[in-house]
Structures are given as structure tokens and as C-alpha cells.
Motif scaffolding. Structure first.
Motif, PDB file in Angstrom:
ATOM      1  N   ALA A   1     -14.744 -19.946  32.703  1.00 54.20           N
ATOM      2  CA  ALA A   1     -13.530 -20.078  33.518  1.00 54.20           C
ATOM      3  C   ALA A   1     -13.941 -20.341  34.953  1.00 54.20           C
ATOM      4  N   GLY A   2     -12.941 -20.545  35.803  1.00 52.52           N
ATOM      5  CA  GLY A   2     -13.216 -20.834  37.198  1.00 52.52           C
ATOM      6  C   GLY A   2     -13.641 -19.598  37.972  1.00 52.52           C
ATOM      7  N   SER A   3     -14.000 -19.803  39.229  1.00 49.52           N
ATOM      8  CA  SER A   3     -14.403 -18.690  40.086  1.00 49.52           C
ATOM      9  C   SER A   3     -13.247 -17.719  40.276  1.00 49.52           C
ATOM     10  N   PRO A   4     -13.540 -16.439  40.513  1.00 50.04           N
ATOM     11  CA  PRO A   4     -12.480 -15.433  40.575  1.00 50.04           C
ATOM     12  C   PRO A   4     -11.633 -15.525  41.834  1.00 50.04           C
ATOM     13  N   THR A   5     -10.390 -15.102  41.689  1.00 54.15           N
ATOM     14  CA  THR A   5      -9.497 -14.951  42.834  1.00 54.15           C
ATOM     15  C   THR A   5      -9.351 -13.490  43.230  1.00 54.15           C
ATOM     16  N   ALA A   6      -9.751 -12.581  42.330  1.00 52.71           N
ATOM     17  CA  ALA A   6      -9.660 -11.148  42.621  1.00 52.71           C
ATOM     18  C   ALA A   6     -10.785 -10.406  41.915  1.00 52.71           C
ATOM     19  N   ILE A   7     -11.286  -9.363  42.574  1.00 57.55           N
ATOM     20  CA  ILE A   7     -12.315  -8.491  42.015  1.00 57.55           C
ATOM     21  C   ILE A   7     -11.803  -7.059  42.059  1.00 57.55           C
ATOM     22  N   ILE A   8     -11.975  -6.350  40.954  1.00 57.49           N
ATOM     23  CA  ILE A   8     -11.602  -4.938  40.865  1.00 57.49           C
ATOM     24  C   ILE A   8     -12.864  -4.113  40.665  1.00 57.49           C
ATOM     25  N   PHE A   9     -13.150  -3.200  41.589  1.00 57.86           N
ATOM     26  CA  PHE A   9     -14.214  -2.221  41.397  1.00 57.86           C
ATOM     27  C   PHE A   9     -13.598  -0.987  40.750  1.00 57.86           C
ATOM     28  N   LEU A  10     -14.095  -0.621  39.579  1.00 58.64           N
ATOM     29  CA  LEU A  10     -13.577   0.535  38.853  1.00 58.64           C
ATOM     30  C   LEU A  10     -14.503   1.727  39.020  1.00 58.64           C
ATOM     31  N   THR A  11     -13.930   2.878  39.285  1.00 57.31           N
ATOM     32  CA  THR A  11     -14.701   4.105  39.377  1.00 57.31           C
ATOM     33  C   THR A  11     -13.926   5.220  38.694  1.00 57.31           C
ATOM     34  N   ALA A  12     -14.619   6.043  37.941  1.00 53.99           N
ATOM     35  CA  ALA A  12     -13.999   7.220  37.314  1.00 53.99           C
ATOM     36  C   ALA A  12     -14.419   8.427  38.151  1.00 53.99           C
ATOM     37  N   ASP A  13     -13.654   8.707  39.189  1.00 52.91           N
ATOM     38  CA  ASP A  13     -14.005   9.749  40.148  1.00 52.91           C
ATOM     39  C   ASP A  13     -13.720  11.132  39.568  1.00 52.91           C
ATOM     40  N   ALA A  14     -14.785  11.848  39.211  1.00 56.43           N
ATOM     41  CA  ALA A  14     -14.636  13.177  38.622  1.00 56.43           C
ATOM     42  C   ALA A  14     -14.160  14.209  39.626  1.00 56.43           C
ATOM     43  N   PHE A  15     -14.293  13.911  40.932  1.00 62.69           N
ATOM     44  CA  PHE A  15     -13.817  14.840  41.952  1.00 62.69           C
ATOM     45  C   PHE A  15     -12.312  14.724  42.175  1.00 62.69           C
TER      46      PHE A  15
ATOM     47  N   SER B   1     -18.609   8.350  37.895  1.00 59.10           N
ATOM     48  CA  SER B   1     -19.115   9.532  37.211  1.00 59.10           C
ATOM     49  C   SER B   1     -19.648   9.109  35.859  1.00 59.10           C
ATOM     50  N   LYS B   2     -20.858   9.525  35.548  1.00 61.40           N
ATOM     51  CA  LYS B   2     -21.353   9.308  34.194  1.00 61.40           C
ATOM     52  C   LYS B   2     -20.543  10.176  33.253  1.00 61.40           C
ATOM     53  N   LEU B   3     -20.039   9.545  32.206  1.00 68.68           N
ATOM     54  CA  LEU B   3     -19.207  10.277  31.262  1.00 68.68           C
ATOM     55  C   LEU B   3     -20.031  10.789  30.095  1.00 68.68           C
ATOM     56  N   ALA B   4     -19.581  11.877  29.521  1.00 64.94           N
ATOM     57  CA  ALA B   4     -20.336  12.549  28.457  1.00 64.94           C
ATOM     58  C   ALA B   4     -20.649  11.585  27.325  1.00 64.94           C
ATOM     59  N   GLY B   5     -21.920  11.592  26.900  1.00 62.85           N
ATOM     60  CA  GLY B   5     -22.343  10.824  25.732  1.00 62.85           C
ATOM     61  C   GLY B   5     -22.810   9.420  26.032  1.00 62.85           C
ATOM     62  N   THR B   6     -22.533   8.897  27.240  1.00 62.24           N
ATOM     63  CA  THR B   6     -22.966   7.551  27.552  1.00 62.24           C
ATOM     64  C   THR B   6     -24.482   7.451  27.577  1.00 62.24           C
ATOM     65  N   GLU B   7     -25.131   8.508  28.036  1.00 61.80           N
ATOM     66  CA  GLU B   7     -26.583   8.593  28.017  1.00 61.80           C
ATOM     67  C   GLU B   7     -26.976   9.932  27.424  1.00 61.80           C
ATOM     68  N   ARG B   8     -28.171   9.989  26.869  1.00 63.84           N
ATOM     69  CA  ARG B   8     -28.677  11.244  26.331  1.00 63.84           C
ATOM     70  C   ARG B   8     -28.781  12.275  27.445  1.00 63.84           C
ATOM     71  N   GLY B   9     -28.350  13.499  27.146  1.00 71.46           N
ATOM     72  CA  GLY B   9     -28.446  14.587  28.099  1.00 71.46           C
ATOM     73  C   GLY B   9     -27.223  14.754  28.976  1.00 71.46           C
ATOM     74  N   ILE B  10     -26.290  13.802  28.951  1.00 73.99           N
ATOM     75  CA  ILE B  10     -25.067  13.923  29.731  1.00 73.99           C
ATOM     76  C   ILE B  10     -24.005  14.580  28.864  1.00 73.99           C
ATOM     77  N   THR B  11     -23.625  15.809  29.194  1.00 74.85           N
ATOM     78  CA  THR B  11     -22.666  16.562  28.385  1.00 74.85           C
ATOM     79  C   THR B  11     -21.323  16.732  29.080  1.00 74.85           C
ATOM     80  N   LYS B  12     -21.260  16.440  30.368  1.00 75.26           N
ATOM     81  CA  LYS B  12     -20.004  16.469  31.106  1.00 75.26           C
ATOM     82  C   LYS B  12     -20.116  15.476  32.249  1.00 75.26           C
ATOM     83  N   PRO B  13     -18.984  15.044  32.809  1.00 73.88           N
ATOM     84  CA  PRO B  13     -19.061  14.048  33.879  1.00 73.88           C
ATOM     85  C   PRO B  13     -19.916  14.516  35.058  1.00 73.88           C
ATOM     86  N   GLU B  14     -20.723  13.605  35.576  1.00 77.70           N
ATOM     87  CA  GLU B  14     -21.557  13.880  36.736  1.00 77.70           C
ATOM     88  C   GLU B  14     -21.398  12.738  37.735  1.00 77.70           C
TER      89      GLU B  14
END
Length: 525
Positions: A333-347, A371-384
Motif C-alpha cells: 500500500a501507499g505511505s502512511p497518513t497516520a501512525i499510532i503508537f500503542l502502549t499497555a501502561d500497567a501504571f 508493559s510486558k504482559l504475562a506469558g509473552t516471554e519466559r519468566g514474565i508472570t505479571k505485567p512489568e
């Protein structure tokens, strides 16, 4: 000097009658069932479990230290080096391991929907379901004559367990990339996502040489050709928010931005499906049909229980992109007209949506907070809380400045609107507040893409300096300013200042940044 790619051992493996090539999806499903690698659900999806490894294993990822790439890699905790000698010894062991198997699976595919930048791939798998996964995630059709890239070969042997003391690895699992040999060696882990992300890391190394910006983002477009990009780490909503009935999906996770526009790196989608529902995410729900792969989803009586976290929170569904009814095929597709930065802010202190200046866009791209969400990587059991440069630091072989400078140039030249969207918590931190409702996030994103937030009244967050709209169609006004959503205002102020301090401390490592970019972050407290 290349010594392995054309090796007799690899050629023998590929030419052996016990290596089956280019099997169809039905044949791979049939073989996976016969081998008891998984079971069919009532929708026809193949349900599998990946054992100990239910997410990526970043501490087990290595890049071979080779003369031609030695000075181009950003060596450190993310890009750990391994010697040529150690790699070659382990490579030989893995091929010997695969030679002993009754059957191996081999196919060819591509990464990159734009033929000018396609990477040919040969993938060799021990499991039928791994091969099905790769077949669904990589592009099946391509033209190797149009690209100047030599092919990469993935060699995957999940039942081969490394011995760290002998093999020079960190554990029994390993993901090793050799750019000179054009080989990705994977073993000791059954998590299929390692194949997908290894190829993405390779593309992150190769594409900048062609003046193409590789991006960890999803992308969609509308009937007017207005393209939107959604940046964010796993679990922040890239797949969910880019799958829309009103827009056409280009891809859900990995893209390149060339002078010609946007192109999908993949040929499929790899969606998180924890708490998946037909009401909230109908496109993903309907895509999980015959030929798709469900990873670590609890299944009972043939029915998938998407709400269960008994195996992991990182439950996944892999399916070809043409399972999405309005997908753009091929994914360009063509170049973007909008960019969305997504963050899951645990705070729970960042605004649900804010419009960024160009300097703020560069600040938050370099910061890459979520925030890293639980299960995305080994050892992550709650959002950090974490800061992942370019919203994809684990997959960037080159320095962050390489990618950030390219993005800044493209935002400037194309005058792209950039928004920061918090898909995380509101009314309190994780454990006290609640996750932002998907319907509100969709409404905010839609308003941003439709231009409805361009001229609306805003108020400036006194700590983060972000411009927050005071109203947005379909969203309660009190949610737009995060402080208003907290009952305990003092607790909000304290928590917001703590997060702002983390932003400031993290950004100190970017001493190269221009003063205007450094000043675009939270205030010094």
C-alpha cells in the motif's frame, strides 16, 4: 567465507527420501494428527501445546560473530555473540539429529510482499505442525528473480537439547542467526514463534541497506488509500486494532516502509487469543478455522476455551492473511497518513489517546514504553514496565539510532500524524484499575484516523506534556484525562511522577538525541 549453506550434509538432508517437500495444508494437518502432535477443534483448527516454552526465549538468542557483520551489529544483552566455531559444531549436531528422524519437512517461501525486497526462505522442520505454522506465516508465492537477496535457511529441531557446557549456549534452547551462512538454527524449544521472529530480525538487518525501514507494526488502509501504522509490543493491540470491518488489513505485525510505500513482511497473522470473543474480535474469531494453528489454548471436547490461562496467557492463533475477508493481497500500500503508537501502561497514568508533535513522536519511538504482559516471554508472570526501543528492541540487530533516524526522516517528509494510544489500565494501576475497554480504544483510533481529533480542544498533561483531547466520539469524557478516572488523585500524582522518572532515566542513554527531542518527554521532577 560460506562453508555450510552448500554443505554435503545439508544437501543430503534435503534430497533424502525421508524429507518431504511442499506438502499442502491438509497433508500437514493429517500428518500432525497421525503423529499425535495436536488435535482438531470444532472449528477445524489444529490445537497444539509447546511444553515448557510458551513464549520467546530472548536469553537463548545469538548472532554469529563473523567478519562481514561484526562492526554492524549492536552487540549487547539483546544481540549476544557466539563464535563461528561454536556455531558450526552445533549446526553439525543438529543436522545429524535430523538425519536420524523418520521424516522431515521442507518447503520454500518468502518474507516481504514487495518483490523488490523479498527474501527467499527454505525452512526445514522436525514437526509437521511447525511446518504448517511456517507455511501459514511466511509468504507462499514470490519471484526470486526480482530480488538481490540470497536465500536464508531455517533449520528447526525442537527435540534436540543443547548442553550449555559443551555447546556454548545459555540453556538447552537456542536461536542462532548466521548472516554470512544465511542460516537460522533453532533447537530445544517447541515455541513456533521463534521462527517468525528470527526472520523478522534478519529483515531488520537487511532492509536498511536498501533504504527500507523495517517496522514492528501492523498496518491497514481504507478505500481512499489512506494507510495507518500501529506500533507496539506483543499484547498491546496491533493485531486487534488493525483488523477492522471498515478498513483493509495489510498485515498484523511486521512491515517495511520503502520509497514506494508500505509492504507486509509476512503472509499470515499470529494473534494473541487470550479472552478472544466473537463479539469483540469477529475477524480473528472467524479466521481460526481449518489450517490455522492454536498454540497452548485449553481445549475440552473439541471446544477452545479462550479465557483459560491454565497453560499460559500467551495463547496464540496462527492463520494465513487471506483468512481475513478484507485483507490486501499482495500486502502492499501507499505511505502512511497516520501512525499510532500503542502502549499497555500497567501504571494506568498515560492518557488513553494523545496527539504527538514530531519531537514527541521521536521521543516515544526511542523510548518504546509499554508493559510486558504475562506469558509473552519466559519468566514474565505479571505485567512489568519496560522500555523497548522502536517498540521492537528484541528484534533489532543494528543500533536503535539506525531505525529511529529513518523513521524521523519519513515522518518529516510525508508529514504524518502520530498518536500515542494507551490500551492498558485506567482508574488505577494493574490490580486496582481496569483494562481500557476495547470499544473505547476502537472509537479513539477511528476518530484519529478520520481526522476528528485534529482540531478538537485539548488539555496538556502537566507531567508528560501530552496533548489530550477533551472529547472524543463514543468515549466518556472522564476517561480522556487519566487523572479524572482515579478516585485517589494523590495516588495518581505519585504514580505518574514515578513513571515519568523512569522515562527520564531510560532516555539518558540516548545522549545523541537532539535537545528538542530530549525536551519532548516528561518534565524533570
Amino acid at each position: 567465507m560460506k562453508i555450510l549453506q552448500g554443505s554435503t550434509q545439508l544437501e543430503q538432508l534435503l534430497s533424502s527420501p525421508r524429507t518431504v517437500h511442499q506438502l499442502s495444508v491438509p497433508s500437514l494437518v493429517e500428518r500432525a494428527l497421525i503423529s499425535q502432535e495436536g488435535e482438531l477443534t470444532d472449528t477445524g483448527a489444529l490445537s497444539v501445546q509447546t511444553g515448557l516454552y510458551t513464549g520467546r526465549s530472548p536469553k537463548d538468542k545469538f548472532i554469529v560473530d563473523e567478519p562481514s557483520t561484526q562492526d554492524k551489529i549492536d552487540w549487547g544483552p539483546v544481540n549476544k555473540s557466539i563464535s563461528v566455531k561454536t556455531f558450526k559444531r552445533l549446526y553439525d549436531k543438529v543436522l545429524n539429529h535430523l538425519q536420524q528422524k523418520d521424516v522431515r519437512y521442507a518447503s520454500t517461501g518468502y518474507a516481504g510482499a514487495d518483490p523488490s525486497y523479498q527474501l527467499p526462505i527454505t525452512y526445514i522442520n522436525e514437526f509437521a505442525w511447525h511446518h504448517l505454522f511456517a507455511r501459514q506465516l511466511f509468504i507462499r508465492e514470490g519471484d526470486a528473480t526480482q530480488t538481490n537477496q540470497a536465500p536464508f535457511t531455517i533449520v528447526s529441531a525442537p527435540t534436540f537439547k543443547a548442553d550449555p557446557e559443551i555447546d556454548g549456549t545459555n540453556s538447552e534452547a537456542f536461536v542462532i542467526v548466521s548472516f554470512e551462512e544465511r542460516i537460522i538454527l533453532i533447537g530445544g524449544t517447541e515455541y513456533a514463534g521463534e521462527m517468525k521472529k528470527a526472520i523478522f530480525s534478519v529483515m531488520n538487518y537487511l532492509l536498511p541497506d536498501s533504504k527500507v525501514l523495517p517496522m514492528h507494526c501492523s498496518a491497514n488502509t481504507n478505500e481512499n488509500g489512506e494507510t495507518a501504522l500501529f506500533f507496539g509490543l506483543s499484547g498491546t493491540g496491533k493485531t486487534t486494532l488493525s483488523a477492522s470491518n471498515n478498513r483493509s488489513l495489510i498485515g498484523d505485525d511486521e512491515h517495511g516502509w520503502s520509497q514506494n510505500g508500505i509492504f507486509n513482511i509476512e503472509g499470515g497473522c499470529y494473534a494473541k487469543c487470550i479472552n478472544l470473543s466473537q463479539e469483540n474480535e469477529p475477524q480473528i474469531w472467524n479466521a481460526i478455522s481449518f489450517g490455522s494453528v492454536l498454540e497452548n489454548v485449553v481445549v475440552s471436547g473439541g471446544k477452545a476455551n479462550y479465557d483459560s490461562t491454565d497453560l499460559t496467557e500467551n495463547t496464540r492463533a496462527a492463520y494465513p492473511i487471506n483468512a481475513i475477508p478484507n485483507a490486501v493481497i499482495p500486502g502492499v500500500a501507499g505511505s502512511p497518513t497516520a501512525i499510532i503508537f500503542l502502549t499497555a501502561d500497567a501504571f494506568g497514568v498515560l492518557p488513553p489517546i494523545s496527539k504527538l508533535t514530531k519531537e514527541q513522536a521521536m521521543y516515544h519511538f526511542l523510548s518504546g514504553y509499554t508493559s510486558k504482559l504475562a506469558g509473552t516471554e519466559r519468566g514474565i508472570t505479571k505485567p512489568e514496565a519496560t522500555f523497548s526501543t522502536c517498540f521492537g528492541a528484541p528484534f533489532l540487530p543494528r543500533t536503535p539510532e539506525t531505525y529511529a533516524s529513518m523513521l524521523g526522516e519519513k515522518i518529516e517528509s510525508d508529514n504524518v500524524d502520530v498518536f500515542l494510544v494507551n490500551t492498558g489500565w485506567t482508574g488505577g494501576s494493574y490490580g486496582t484499575g481496569s483494562r481500557m475497554k476495547l470499544r473505547y480504544t476502537r472509537a479513539m483510533v477511528e476518530a484519529a484516523l478520520q481526522g476528528e481529533l485534529s482540531n478538537t480542544d485539548t488539555e496538556i498533561d502537566p507531567i508528560f506534556g501530552l496533548a489530550m483531547p477533551v472529547r472524543c466520539p463514543g468515549v466518556p469524557d472522564e476517561l480522556l484525562n487519566p487523572r479524572h478516572a482515579w478516585e485517589d488523585k494523590d495516588a495518581y500524582d505519585q504514580t505518574a511522577k514515578q513513571l515519568a522518572t523512569q522515562f527520564i532515566e531510560n532516555f539518558k542513554r540516548f545522549d545523541h538525541a537532539k535537545e528538542a527531542v530530549r525536551l519532548a518527554g516528561p518534565i524533570q521532577l
